[in-house]
Scaffold this active site. Structure first.
Site, short mmCIF file in Angstrom:
data_model
loop_
_atom_site.label_atom_id
_atom_site.label_comp_id
_atom_site.label_asym_id
_atom_site.label_seq_id
_atom_site.Cartn_x
_atom_site.Cartn_y
_atom_site.Cartn_z
N LYS A 5 11.65 11.35 5.81
CA LYS A 5 10.60 11.22 4.79
C LYS A 5 10.03 12.59 4.47
O LYS A 5 9.73 13.38 5.37
CB LYS A 5 9.50 10.28 5.28
CG LYS A 5 8.47 9.96 4.21
CD LYS A 5 7.57 8.80 4.61
CE LYS A 5 6.52 8.48 3.55
NZ LYS A 5 7.13 8.11 2.26
N HIS B 217 6.81 7.39 10.08
CA HIS B 217 8.01 7.09 9.31
C HIS B 217 9.20 7.84 9.87
O HIS B 217 9.06 8.72 10.72
CB HIS B 217 7.81 7.47 7.83
CG HIS B 217 6.93 6.53 7.08
ND1 HIS B 217 5.55 6.62 7.11
CD2 HIS B 217 7.22 5.47 6.28
CE1 HIS B 217 5.03 5.66 6.37
NE2 HIS B 217 6.03 4.95 5.84
#
Length: 242
Positions: free
Chosen positions: A135, A131
């Site tokens: 995140k 990600h």
């Protein structure tokens, strides 16, 4: 046509959901963020969609329960205490909680469960996710969802049967363990791969998210599906009839 209220409306997911609501034939009942009153939003909505934070969950569930309306929870980073709150609320309203609202990921989890059930624990399972650099939780909610699917396929609990964060002299891999690796960098929306590694062969099931619109579309579809359901706790596979 439904009036959909968004909790966490200023976030990237909240903004994406608002755009989908506006083009789906539904009405946007409004949106709130940190410091706003969820009860005020619930009072003018038919269903709530929550992509905020774990610490806001109790108030959001209370607002939905007070208004007698269903709620879709896509917030990640939830722990056992949060799931307890969801279970309690589901005795009074319809609640759908998921680590990923993508319809593609929902089907992927189904396939992972089937593969794990049929191949057995002679096949090692590793879940790799990547990600964007911003995140804050790891493994991702989606990775955990896929891990739960693999564990269910094997008839075991995920807790107590995982390996992650390997570093140094870790020793041999435990038979039957489900491994996790979390990568962070750039602006990656979401990449997930479930690798089933057997002797002399390997199977990879994967999903790539190109932008957040896929999650927003799934969240709105889940909200549509949840309207009129009896009290209880629901999942994304039920939305797809799996």
């Amino acid at each position: 046509m439904a009036r959909i209220g968004i909790i966490g409306s200023a976030g990237r997911m909240g903004q994406a959901i608002a755009r989908v609501v506006e083009t789906s034939g539904h009405d946007l009942a409004g949106g709130i963020d940190q410091g706003d009153d969820p009860a005020a939003l619930a009072a003018k909505a038919d269903v709530l969609v929550d992509f905020s934070s774990p610490r806001a969950l109790a108030a959001n569930l209370a607002a939905a329960q007070g208004a007698g309306i269903p709620i879709v929870i896509g917030t990640t980073g939830l722990e056992a205490e949060h799931h307890g709150l969801i279970d309690a609320a589901a005795a009074h309203i319809a609640v759908l909680q998921t680590g990923n609202t993508s319809l593609g990921v929902t089907l992927l989890a189904h396939l992972v469960r089937e593969a794990a059930a049929r191949l057995g624990d002679d096949w090692d399972i590793e879940i790799v996710e990547m990600h964007h650099r911003m995140k804050v939780d790891a493994p991702s909610g989606t990775a955990l969802l896929l891990g739960e699917a693999a564990a269910a396929g094997r008839g075991i609990a995920l807790a107590g049967n995982t390996e992650s964060g390997r570093h140094g002299m870790t020793g041999a891999r435990a038979k039957g363990a489900i491994g996790f690796a979390a990568l962070r960098g750039g602006t990656v929306t979401g990449e997930h791969a479930v690798i089933l590694a057997g002797d002399e062969e390997r199977l990879t099931l994967s999903h790539s998210a190109e932008n957040r619109t896929i999650f927003a579309r799934g969240a709105v579809r889940a909200a549509e599906w949840l309207l009129g359901r009896p009290t209880g706790r629901y999942t994304m596979p039920e939305v797809l009839g799996l």
